[in-house]
Design a protein around this motif. Structure first.
Motif, PDB file in Angstrom:
ATOM      1  N   UNK A 494       0.714  -1.182  -0.132  1.00 54.66           N
ATOM      2  CA  UNK A 494       0.036  -0.329   0.018  1.00 54.66           C
ATOM      3  C   UNK A 494       0.768   1.345   0.200  1.00 54.66           C
ATOM      4  N   UNK A 495       2.164   1.238   0.410  1.00 54.46           N
ATOM      5  CA  UNK A 495       2.382   2.334   0.916  1.00 54.46           C
ATOM      6  C   UNK A 495       3.903   2.326   0.408  1.00 54.46           C
ATOM      7  N   UNK A 496       4.549   1.453  -1.220  1.00 53.98           N
ATOM      8  CA  UNK A 496       5.858   1.386  -1.693  1.00 53.98           C
ATOM      9  C   UNK A 496       5.916   0.055  -2.425  1.00 53.98           C
ATOM     10  N   UNK A 497       6.659  -0.419  -1.949  1.00 58.22           N
ATOM     11  CA  UNK A 497       7.062  -1.362  -3.097  1.00 58.22           C
ATOM     12  C   UNK A 497       8.662  -2.333  -2.189  1.00 58.22           C
ATOM     13  N   UNK A 498       9.085  -3.219  -2.987  1.00 66.64           N
ATOM     14  CA  UNK A 498      10.622  -3.798  -2.576  1.00 66.64           C
ATOM     15  C   UNK A 498      10.990  -3.943  -3.786  1.00 66.64           C
ATOM     16  N   UNK A 499      12.299  -3.450  -4.349  1.00 66.08           N
ATOM     17  CA  UNK A 499      13.734  -3.575  -4.950  1.00 66.08           C
ATOM     18  C   UNK A 499      14.463  -4.460  -5.043  1.00 66.08           C
ATOM     19  N   UNK A 500      14.889  -4.992  -5.426  1.00 66.95           N
ATOM     20  CA  UNK A 500      16.540  -5.729  -5.363  1.00 66.95           C
ATOM     21  C   UNK A 500      17.373  -4.570  -5.912  1.00 66.95           C
ATOM     22  N   UNK A 501      18.708  -4.213  -5.180  1.00 65.19           N
ATOM     23  CA  UNK A 501      19.469  -3.575  -5.031  1.00 65.19           C
ATOM     24  C   UNK A 501      21.375  -3.586  -4.911  1.00 65.19           C
ATOM     25  N   UNK A 502      21.769  -2.763  -5.293  1.00 63.26           N
ATOM     26  CA  UNK A 502      23.382  -3.387  -5.380  1.00 63.26           C
ATOM     27  C   UNK A 502      24.070  -2.037  -4.249  1.00 63.26           C
ATOM     28  N   UNK A 503      24.770  -2.854  -3.538  1.00 65.27           N
ATOM     29  CA  UNK A 503      25.259  -1.519  -2.946  1.00 65.27           C
ATOM     30  C   UNK A 503      26.462  -1.445  -2.472  1.00 65.27           C
ATOM     31  N   UNK A 504      26.993  -0.280  -3.168  1.00 62.14           N
ATOM     32  CA  UNK A 504      28.560  -0.053  -2.923  1.00 62.14           C
ATOM     33  C   UNK A 504      29.530  -0.117  -1.468  1.00 62.14           C
ATOM     34  N   UNK A 505      29.884  -1.294  -1.616  1.00 57.00           N
ATOM     35  CA  UNK A 505      30.252  -0.575   0.435  1.00 57.00           C
ATOM     36  C   UNK A 505      31.992   0.292   0.123  1.00 57.00           C
ATOM     37  N   UNK A 511      27.823  -5.338  -1.868  1.00 59.39           N
ATOM     38  CA  UNK A 511      26.522  -5.784  -1.926  1.00 59.39           C
ATOM     39  C   UNK A 511      25.240  -5.963  -2.739  1.00 59.39           C
ATOM     40  N   UNK A 512      24.444  -7.384  -2.219  1.00 63.05           N
ATOM     41  CA  UNK A 512      23.142  -7.244  -2.891  1.00 63.05           C
ATOM     42  C   UNK A 512      22.300  -7.231  -1.827  1.00 63.05           C
ATOM     43  N   UNK A 513      21.412  -5.988  -2.243  1.00 62.50           N
ATOM     44  CA  UNK A 513      20.307  -5.616  -0.195  1.00 62.50           C
ATOM     45  C   UNK A 513      19.305  -5.682  -1.148  1.00 62.50           C
ATOM     46  N   UNK A 514      17.903  -5.582  -0.355  1.00 63.59           N
ATOM     47  CA  UNK A 514      17.057  -5.134  -0.921  1.00 63.59           C
ATOM     48  C   UNK A 514      16.674  -3.615   0.101  1.00 63.59           C
ATOM     49  N   UNK A 515      15.541  -2.810  -1.371  1.00 63.91           N
ATOM     50  CA  UNK A 515      15.752  -1.240  -0.685  1.00 63.91           C
ATOM     51  C   UNK A 515      14.014  -1.720  -1.000  1.00 63.91           C
ATOM     52  N   UNK A 516      13.210  -0.527   0.671  1.00 67.59           N
ATOM     53  CA  UNK A 516      11.708  -0.730   0.126  1.00 67.59           C
ATOM     54  C   UNK A 516      12.257   0.924   0.412  1.00 67.59           C
ATOM     55  N   UNK A 517      11.119   0.845  -0.840  1.00 63.25           N
ATOM     56  CA  UNK A 517      10.768   2.716  -1.273  1.00 63.25           C
ATOM     57  C   UNK A 517      10.062   3.118  -1.131  1.00 63.25           C
ATOM     58  N   UNK A 518       9.277   4.452  -0.699  1.00 68.79           N
ATOM     59  CA  UNK A 518       8.128   4.768   0.115  1.00 68.79           C
ATOM     60  C   UNK A 518       7.472   5.437  -1.464  1.00 68.79           C
TER      61      UNK A 518
END
Length: 859
Positions: A494-505, A511-518
Motif C-alpha cells: 500500500x505504501x511502496x515497493x521492495x526492489x532488488x539493489x546493489x550497495x557499494x561498500x 553487496x546485494x540488498x533489498x530496498x523498501x521505497x516509499x
C-alpha cells in the motif's frame, strides 16, 4: 507499405497465441491467475504487460505443452486495487513483437480513495472546500465527513465536496467511504491557519573572489509557501554604507551577490515573506571579501639623479585601487635592454645609492598585495639634468644621432619589458630580492579560490520534517543515494515497493540488498515518518532470526520539496515464508518439506519474537508473509510497519483508525484494540498453523468481516495432528504461553523428530454445519478434540483465572449467545453467498486462495 506487411507476415508465420488472458472480476484480497500460451517457438520468452508497462516477476511459471507450444501464468496472491487494469502477453521473434489479446482484472472490495484528505492551510475565518472521492467496484460509493471529531451531515454520493465556513484554529478531518463490501477510512488531513513565517536559519556564506553566494534554510513557513526573501546589506569601510535591498524569488534559498569590492567588510541580514507577511530578520552576519591584485598602477613617477644616489617618488594608491593590504611597491628597471632584479620598497619613495649606474635606465613601478602585483606604471628614462644642460650647439648633430639611438633603445627596452611582464608578472608566488643594501621582501600566495559553482547539497534527515528523536536514531545509518543501484521490483504494497539493489561498500565491493521505497506520490512528512519508524525499530536489532537494518537513504526528486526515504535491508534469497510454502505445494515443481523443517521454521520465528519481546517491541503484524527466508533457509521476522515500542506497562492501545489483518489478530485486540506480547503469541499460533498448512489461508471459508463473530462463539482454527492444545488462542491473554516457553517446547519437539518424519498433511475445508467436515489430516480426528467441544467443557482455562474472566469466557464460548456478540468493531458486511465466497478464479478453488485481505477496524 506492402513490403513491410509481407516482411512482418514472413517473420511471424506459424507464430500465434493459442491462449489469451480472460476478463476477471475478483474480490479484493483473493488470488487471481491469468494465462497465456504461444505456439511456434522452441523456448519463447513470454513477457507480461500491464497498462503498457512490463511486469517483473520472480516466480513466472512455464508449462511445456509440446516442443513448440508453451504456456505461462501470471499470479497475484492478494489482489489489491492497484492490480486492476489491462493485461496481455508479448513475444519477440527476429525483432518483431506480437501481442496476445488483452484481458481485464476488475477488483471488487471496500472503496478505494482516488482523492482523499491532505494537509491544507487557510486564513482565519475564511471559507474553504474539502474534497473526498472514492470508487468501487462495487458501486455506488457514498462518503461521510468527519471534521474536528464531529460528523458533518450524512452519507452522500462520491465524489463529495464539503464547504467549511471558516475556522480559527487548526483542526483535523477525514472521510469514510461506504459500498456494499464495507467501509474504508481515508488518511487524516489537517487544516492549518496561515501565520507569519519564522526567520531564516542555517545561513552559510560561500566566497568566490569578488562574488559571494549566500545560502540559507527557511524557518517555519507559517503553513504557507514562501514567495520572496529580502537581503539587506551594508559595506563597512571608513563609514557604513547601505547597499540597495535585494529581492530574491524562492526557492531555491540561495543568491549570488556580485560586484563587491575586494578586501572589504560587509554585513547582511535576511527575512522571508509568505501570503501573510514578512518574517523577522535573521541576526546580522559579517564576511570579508578576499584580497586581490591592485587594479591600477601608481601615477606621477618622477626621479632626481645625482652622482651619489637616485631618488624616485610616486603617488600612493587609493584603498579602492589597492584591493588588499599593501605588501610592497616593486620597481622594475632595465639598462641597455637587459632586465635587472626588481627593487622592493614599503613606502611610495625610494633612495638608491650609486646614481651614475642608473644613467639611461628605464624605471616602472607597481603595487603588490599578498595575492600579487598590479599593472606597471608608464616607463621613465633616467637622464641627469647636467648632461642635458651641457649640450652645446656644436653637438646638435650628435644630439640628434644620440636621440635616434635612444628612441630605438627605448623601443627595444619596452618590448623586453612587455615580454618580461607577460612571463613574470603572473607568477605571484615567487620571491623578490633586492641588490645592495636595500631591504628584501618575500611572499607567497595566501590561498587559491575555486571559481566553479558548488554542487547541490545531498538531502539529509533534517530536510524531511520528521521529529528530532527519529532523526537522532537514524542519523548514523544514513547512506548516500549515489552508493545504491536499484534493480527490478521484488514486491509492492500500500505504501511502496521492495526492489532488488546493489550497495557499494567502503572497500569498493558490491553487496546485494533489498530496498523498501516509499511511493513517489506520497508527499506528507507524516507518511514519511511512519515509514522511517520501522527502520528506527530495526536499527538496534541484532539477532539471527530478526531482519537487520543496513541503512536508510534519501532519493532526491527534481522540483520536489521532500525526498523519498529508502530503507535498506539484507537480500533474502528465498523471499517471504508464505510464498515459499505455497510454492512447495502449488509451484510448477512442488517439493517436499519435512516435519522437522516445518518445526525449524516455527522455532526460528519463536526465537525472533522472544528477542523482540526482550526489547519491549510488540510486532502486531506477525504472519508468514512477514517472515523472510535467507540463503541458509533461516527464517527472519520482518516487516515492522505496525510495530510499537512500549516504554511502561506491558500493553499498547491503538488510538486511531487503522488497517489491520483480522485473521491474525487476537480476540481482545479485535474487541478493545489492546495489544500485548500475548496478542503476538496469538498471531504466532496462526503463523504456526500457516506453516503446517503449507501457506493455506487461515479460516478457509470464513470472510474477514465474520472472523470476530466466529471467534467469540468459541470457534478456532482446526488443529493439525501431533500438535499440542491450541493454548496460543486462549481468550484470556495471560493463559497463553510466553515466547520463552514456546521456544523451549519447540526445541524439545524439534530434537525429538526424526528427519524421516515427512508425513504430508492434506488440505481441508471448513464446513459451517460441523457434519460431514472434510478432515484429511489437518482437521480434528475422532481421537483429537477440536478447538471447542461443548461436551468437554471450556478449554484454555488456567489456575489463576479471575471469576469475571471465566464469566466472559463462558459468554465467548457460546453459552450466552443471546447477547448476539459485539458487532461494534466489525464494519462492512460482505454481502456474498457461500457459493460466491468460494468461487474459483481461473480454475483455482476457493480453499487454496490467498485471502489475507485487511479489514478496517473502527477504534
Amino acid at each position: 507499405m506492402l513490403l513491410m506487411f509481407l516482411l512482418y507476415a514472413s517473420r511471424t508465420q506459424g507464430l500465434k497465441f493459442t491462449k489469451n488472458p480472460v476478463n476477471l472480476t475478483v474480490t479484493q484480497g483473493n488470488m487471481v491467475r491469468l494465462g497465456c500460451a504461444v505456439e511456434g517457438l522452441i523456448e519463447p520468452e513470454i513477457v507480461w504487460m500491464k497498462d503498457g508497462e512490463k511486469l517483473y516477476s520472480m516466480d513466472q511459471m512455464y508449462i511445456t505443452i509440446d516442443t513448440h507450444h508453451w504456456e505461462t501464468y501470471h499470479s497475484v496472491k492478494s489482489v489489491q486495487q492497484q492490480d486492476a487494469g489491462k493485461y496481455w502477453c508479448e513475444v519477440e521473434h527476429h525483432g518483431t513483437v506480437i501481442s496476445s489479446e488483452p484481458g481485464w482484472i476488475t477488483v471488487e472490495g471496500v472503496p478505494h480513495f482516488t482523492s482523499e484528505p491532505h494537509d491544507i492551510a487557510t486564513f482565519p475565518g475564511a471559507p474553504f472546500n474539502l474534497t473526498c472521492e472514492a470508487v468501487g467496484p462495487p458501486e455506488p460509493v457514498q462518503v461521510l465527513w468527519w471534521v474536528g471529531g464531529v460528523q458533518e451531515g450524512d452519507f452522500q454520493p462520491s465524489p463529495s465536496v464539503l464547504t467549511v465556513k471558516g475556522v480559527n484554529t487548526s483542526i483535523k478531518y477525514y472521510c469514510e467511504a461506504k459500498n456494499a463490501r464495507g467501509i474504508s477510512v481515508s488518511r487524516t488531513g489537517t487544516v492549518y491557519i496561515k501565520v507569519l513565517p519564522d526567520s531564516p536559519k542555517d545561513i552559510q556564506i560561500d566566497q568566490l573572489s569578488d562574488n559571494v553566494t549566500l545560502m540559507w534554510s527557511p524557518g517555519f513557513t507559517g503553513y504557507s509557501d514562501l514567495s520572496t526573501c529580502t537581503i539587506q546589506m551594508f559595506k563597512n569601510s571608513r563609514r557604513k554604507v547601505k547597499l540597495p535591498d535585494q529581492q530574491v524569488t524562492v526557492p531555491p534559498f540561495k543568491h549570488m551577490i556580485g560586484g563587491l569590492s575586494s578586501h572589504s567588510n560587509y554585513s547582511f541580514q535576511i527575512c522571508c515573506s509568505n501570503e501573510v507577511g514578512s518574517s523577522p530578520f535573521s541576526p546580522w552576519m559579517n564576511f570579508q571579501t578576499p584580497e586581490a591584485v591592485p587594479s591600477a598602477a601608481p601615477k606621477n613617477l618622477s626621479f632626481h639623479l645625482t652622482e651619489q644616489q637616485l631618488s624616485l617618488t610616486w603617488s600612493a594608491l587609493e584603498e579602492e585601487e589597492l584591493n588588499g593590504r599593501l605588501l610592497a611597491y616593486k620597481l622594475q628597471w632595465n639598462v641597455g635592454g637587459e632586465v635587472q632584479e626588481p627593487l622592493l620598497f614599503r613606502e611610495n619613495f625610494a633612495h638608491v645609492s650609486g646614481g651614475a649606474r642608473f644613467f639611461n635606465a628605464t624605471f616602472q613601478v607597481s603595487a603588490c598585495t599578498v595575492v600579487g602585483c598590479g599593472p606597471l606604471s608608464q616607463p621613465v628614462l633616467i637622464r641627469p639634468a647636467s648632461v642635458v644642460q651641457a649640450q652645446s650647439p656644436r653637438g646638435h648633430m650628435w644630439v640628434g644621432l644620440l636621440f635616434g639611438l635612444l628612441v630605438a633603445t627605448v623601443l627595444g627596452l619596452l618590448l623586453i619589458v612587455l615580454a618580461h611582464r607577460r612571463s613574470k608578472e603572473s607568477q605571484f608566488g615567487s620571491a623578490f630580492k633586492s641588490s645592495g643594501m636595500e631591504s628584501v621582501v618575500s611572499f607567497t600566495a595566501a590561498r587559491s579560490f575555486n571559481r566553479q559553482g558548488s554542487e547541490l547539497p545531498e538531502h539529509t534527515l533534517d530536510s524531511l520534517g520528521i521529529n528530532d528523536d527519529l532523526k537522532t536514531k537514524l542519523r548514523d545509518v544514513l547512506i548516500p543515494e549515489r552508493l545504491l543501484t536499484l534493480g527490478h521490483m521484488l514486491g509492492k504494497g500500500e505504501f511502496g515497493s521492495v526492489r532488488e539493489a546493489f550497495l557499494k561498500m567502503e572497500d569498493s565491493s558490491v553487496q546485494k540488498v533489498a530496498v523498501k521505497v516509499l511511493k513517489t506520490d506520497i508527499n506528507s512528512s507524516s507518511d514519511i515518518e511512519q515509514c522511517l519508524k520501522e527502520a528506527a525499530h530495526m536499527k538496534d536489532f541484532n539477532h539471527p532470526n530478526v531482519i537487520q537494518l543496513i541503512g536508510v537513504s534519501m532519493h532526491r526528486r527534481p522540483q520536489q520539496r521532500l525526498p523519498i526515504p529508502m530503507v535498506i535491508l539484507p537480500f533474502m534469497k528465498h523471499g517471504d515464508l508464505h510464498t515459499f510454502l505455497l510454492l512447495s505445494r502449488l509451484g510448477d515443481e512442488p517439493f517436499n518439506l519435512s516435519l522437522q523443517t516445518l518445526v525449524q521454521f516455527m522455532l526460528d520465528v519463536a526465537r525472533g519474537m522472544e528477542y523482540l519481546g526482550s526489547k519491549n517491541i510488540i510486532h502486531r503484524d506477525l504472519a508468514a508473509r512477514n517472515c523472510m527466508l535467507n540463503e541458509n533457509m533461516t527464517v527472519c521476522v520482518a516487516d515492522f510497519g505496525l510495530s510499537k515500542k512500549i516504554y511502561s506497562g506491558d500493553y499498547y492501545r491503538q488510538g486511531s483508525v487503522s488497517k489491520l489483518p483480522v485473521k491474525w489478530i487476537a480476540l481482545e485486540s479485535l474487541a478493545d484494540n489492546v495489544y500485548t506480547t500475548q496478542s503476538d503469541v496469538w498471531a504466532f499460533g496462526v503463523t504456526m498453523w500457516e506453516i503446517m498448512a503449507r501457506g493455506q489461508t487461515p479460516y478457509p471459508g470464513v470472510e474477514n468481516s465474520e472472523v470476530y463473530e466466529y471467534l467469540i462463539k468459541g470457534e478456532r482454527l482446526k488443529q493439525p495432528p501431533d500438535c499440542p492444545d491450541d493454548i496460543c488462542w486462549s481468550p484470556v491473554p495471560k493463559c497463553r504461553p510466553s515466547f520463552q516457553q514456546l521456544v523451549a517446547q519447540l526445541e524439545g519437539l524439534w530434537s525429538g523428530i526424526s528427519p524421516a518424519a515427512t508425513k504430508e498433511p492434506l488440505l481441508y475445508v471448513n464446513m459451517e454445519d460441523g457434519e460431514g467436515e472434510l478432515n484429511s489430516g489437518l482437521g480434528a480426528t475422532a481421537n483429537t478434540p477440536s478447538a471447542y467441544d461443548p461436551h468437554l467443557g471450556v478449554l484454555w482455562q488456567c489456575a489463576d483465572m479471575e471469576q469475571d474472566e471465566k464469566d466472559w469466557l463462558v459468554v465467548s464460548s457460546g453459552a450466552a449467545l443471546a447477547i448476539g456478540g459485539d458487532y461494534r468493531y466489525i464494519i462492512g458486511p460482505c454481502g456474498l453467498t457461500d457459493q460466491e465466497s468460494r468461487q474459483s478464479d481461473d480454475g483455482l478453488s476457493g480453499d487454496i486462495r490467498d485471502d489475507d485481505e485487511d479489514v478496517i477496524i473502527n477504534v
